[in-house]
Design a protein around this motif. Structure first.
Motif, PDB file in Angstrom:
ATOM      1  N   UNK A   1       1.300  -1.133   0.476  1.00 43.42           N
ATOM      2  CA  UNK A   1       0.097   0.204   0.119  1.00 43.42           C
ATOM      3  C   UNK A   1       0.794   0.751   0.022  1.00 43.42           C
ATOM      4  N   UNK A   2       0.491   2.180  -0.551  1.00 42.53           N
ATOM      5  CA  UNK A   2       1.371   3.465  -0.777  1.00 42.53           C
ATOM      6  C   UNK A   2       0.910   4.582   0.918  1.00 42.53           C
ATOM      7  N   UNK A   3       2.606   5.108   0.385  1.00 46.01           N
ATOM      8  CA  UNK A   3       2.544   5.568   1.793  1.00 46.01           C
ATOM      9  C   UNK A   3       1.863   7.409   1.518  1.00 46.01           C
ATOM     10  N   UNK A   4       1.937   7.476  -0.050  1.00 45.83           N
ATOM     11  CA  UNK A   4       1.309   8.752   0.388  1.00 45.83           C
ATOM     12  C   UNK A   4      -0.302   9.009  -0.452  1.00 45.83           C
ATOM     13  N   UNK A   5      -1.320   9.663   0.235  1.00 43.38           N
ATOM     14  CA  UNK A   5      -1.606  10.181  -1.027  1.00 43.38           C
ATOM     15  C   UNK A   5      -2.098  11.774  -1.662  1.00 43.38           C
ATOM     16  N   UNK A   6      -2.218  11.566  -3.220  1.00 43.92           N
ATOM     17  CA  UNK A   6      -2.208  12.630  -3.384  1.00 43.92           C
ATOM     18  C   UNK A   6      -3.935  13.320  -4.127  1.00 43.92           C
ATOM     19  N   UNK A   7      -4.136  13.672  -4.217  1.00 47.21           N
ATOM     20  CA  UNK A   7      -5.818  14.343  -4.161  1.00 47.21           C
ATOM     21  C   UNK A   7      -5.448  14.634  -5.753  1.00 47.21           C
ATOM     22  N   UNK A   8      -4.316  15.454  -6.074  1.00 49.82           N
ATOM     23  CA  UNK A   8      -4.682  16.175  -7.190  1.00 49.82           C
ATOM     24  C   UNK A   8      -3.399  15.488  -8.431  1.00 49.82           C
ATOM     25  N   UNK A   9      -3.063  14.609  -8.825  1.00 49.93           N
ATOM     26  CA  UNK A   9      -1.336  15.095  -9.840  1.00 49.93           C
ATOM     27  C   UNK A   9      -1.257  15.446 -10.575  1.00 49.93           C
ATOM     28  N   UNK A  10      -0.010  16.410 -10.431  1.00 55.53           N
ATOM     29  CA  UNK A  10      -0.006  18.375 -11.309  1.00 55.53           C
ATOM     30  C   UNK A  10       1.346  17.158 -11.779  1.00 55.53           C
ATOM     31  N   UNK A  41       2.239  23.216  -7.227  1.00 59.31           N
ATOM     32  CA  UNK A  41       2.523  22.627  -5.525  1.00 59.31           C
ATOM     33  C   UNK A  41       1.866  21.335  -6.065  1.00 59.31           C
ATOM     34  N   UNK A  42       2.725  20.175  -6.279  1.00 59.31           N
ATOM     35  CA  UNK A  42       1.529  18.579  -5.678  1.00 59.31           C
ATOM     36  C   UNK A  42       1.498  18.613  -4.171  1.00 59.31           C
ATOM     37  N   UNK A  43       0.025  18.125  -3.940  1.00 61.89           N
ATOM     38  CA  UNK A  43       0.450  17.942  -2.440  1.00 61.89           C
ATOM     39  C   UNK A  43       0.444  16.518  -2.521  1.00 61.89           C
ATOM     40  N   UNK A  44       1.763  15.763  -1.258  1.00 58.14           N
ATOM     41  CA  UNK A  44       1.507  14.290  -1.056  1.00 58.14           C
ATOM     42  C   UNK A  44       0.653  14.348   0.589  1.00 58.14           C
ATOM     43  N   UNK A  45       0.289  14.051   1.007  1.00 56.48           N
ATOM     44  CA  UNK A  45      -0.240  13.747   2.778  1.00 56.48           C
ATOM     45  C   UNK A  45       0.196  12.364   2.934  1.00 56.48           C
ATOM     46  N   UNK A  46       0.998  11.993   3.941  1.00 53.40           N
ATOM     47  CA  UNK A  46       1.791  10.719   4.425  1.00 53.40           C
ATOM     48  C   UNK A  46       0.639   9.364   4.763  1.00 53.40           C
ATOM     49  N   UNK A  47       0.444   8.999   4.365  1.00 57.89           N
ATOM     50  CA  UNK A  47      -0.921   8.131   5.332  1.00 57.89           C
ATOM     51  C   UNK A  47      -0.465   6.651   6.015  1.00 57.89           C
ATOM     52  N   UNK A  48      -0.175   6.761   7.545  1.00 59.25           N
ATOM     53  CA  UNK A  48       0.415   5.996   8.421  1.00 59.25           C
ATOM     54  C   UNK A  48      -0.376   4.960   8.538  1.00 59.25           C
ATOM     55  N   UNK A  49      -0.264   4.225   8.843  1.00 55.88           N
ATOM     56  CA  UNK A  49      -0.084   2.609   8.756  1.00 55.88           C
ATOM     57  C   UNK A  49      -1.177   2.567   9.979  1.00 55.88           C
ATOM     58  N   UNK A  50      -2.578   1.699   9.870  1.00 52.10           N
ATOM     59  CA  UNK A  50      -3.170   0.924  11.254  1.00 52.10           C
ATOM     60  C   UNK A  50      -4.202   2.436  10.933  1.00 52.10           C
ATOM     61  N   UNK A  51      -4.927   2.566   9.714  1.00 49.65           N
ATOM     62  CA  UNK A  51      -5.648   3.928   9.588  1.00 49.65           C
ATOM     63  C   UNK A  51      -6.317   3.891   8.404  1.00 49.65           C
ATOM     64  N   UNK A  52      -7.887   3.981   8.202  1.00 44.35           N
ATOM     65  CA  UNK A  52      -8.123   4.441   7.419  1.00 44.35           C
ATOM     66  C   UNK A  52      -8.130   3.798   6.485  1.00 44.35           C
ATOM     67  N   UNK A  53      -7.431   3.764   4.980  1.00 41.86           N
ATOM     68  CA  UNK A  53      -6.992   2.591   3.869  1.00 41.86           C
ATOM     69  C   UNK A  53      -6.092   2.151   4.172  1.00 41.86           C
ATOM     70  N   UNK A  54      -5.746   2.038   5.093  1.00 41.09           N
ATOM     71  CA  UNK A  54      -4.397   1.088   5.706  1.00 41.09           C
ATOM     72  C   UNK A  54      -4.849   0.720   7.266  1.00 41.09           C
TER      73      UNK A  54
END
Length: 245
Positions: A1-10, A41-54
């Protein structure tokens, strides 16, 4: 599972901003930033393990290990200049990630440390050792959107384990001596944050040979929810990115 969530790729963006959430937070906290921030600017938010889709992924219980995993996952995305923004626990992790990236010859262009004491000046609170009600009480005191979720008994059962893990992770963190940052650092706090004073936030400047700035905005620990536009404006001004094309 990817570590980052990018709401809008640019693909055209000249810079990437990696955002690290607070204890109990997830990548969704930064989703609105993609709409507000400059198209450059392209935003990448870190998704820590053990929550949400991880949710199914095992927790990471050590801050240094978590920073190593995030820094490693960033490697393929460092083909453009990168800045780091971390709030609360995320600020300390952003600092550790920046140290690792600098060591590997791919230092970020800037670190934004929001709502946090400096890594070498941690408090001695032990929220992780409290019972469930005690942890919930602390979350409610801090505020933020995650606190509301804890009012629902079913959601609370899902959320509490990773909230407790995060508190244990940051409360067990110890700053290790090593190379100083050469990266510019900006500390941003809410002027009524009960967890960090301006004096404490100013100590971030002791950890870098780069430029240091301290900014206080009206608000409490989660000042950046109501002041989102001002925080993003500060980030863009600091990075010298035009707000819009």
């Amino acid at each position: 599972m990817s570590w980052f969530r990018c709401p809008e790729t640019r693909p055209w963006a000249s810079m990437r901003l990696f955002c690290l959430p607070h204890a109990g937070g997830s990548a969704v906290f930064y989703r609105p930033w993609a709409k507000e921030i400059s198209p450059a600017v392209e935003v990448h938010a870190v998704q820590y393990p053990g929550r949400a889709d991880r949710m199914a992924d095992a927790f990471v219980t050590d801050a240094h290990q978590l920073a190593r995993l995030v820094a490693g996952a960033m490697a393929p995305l460092l083909d453009r200049p990168a800045a780091l923004f971390g709030h609360s626990m995320g600020a300390v992790l952003a600092y550790e990630v920046a140290r690792l990236l600098q060591e590997r010859g791919s230092a970020p262009v800037h670190v934004f440390a929001s709502g946090a004491r400096a890594p070498h000046d941690r408090g001695d609170e032990r929220v992780a050792e409290r019972d469930d009600d005690g942890v919930v009480e602390e979350m409610l005191k801090l505020g933020g959107t995650d606190a509301e979720v804890l009012q629902d008994p079913e959601l609370r059962e899902l959320v509490l384990p990773y909230v407790r893990n995060d508190f244990a992770l940051i409360e067990g963190y110890a700053h290790r001596p090593g190379a100083r940052l050469s990266v510019p650092v900006t500390a941003i706090i809410g002027d009524a944050d009960p967890h960090v004073t301006e004096e404490q936030a100013a100590r971030w400047g002791e950890l870098t040979d780069g430029r240091f700035a301290l900014k206080a905005l009206p608000g409490d620990h989660f000042y950046l929810v109501e002041r989102q536009r001002e925080v993003i404006a500060e980030v863009l001004r600091t990075l010298e990115v035009p707000a819009a094309y």
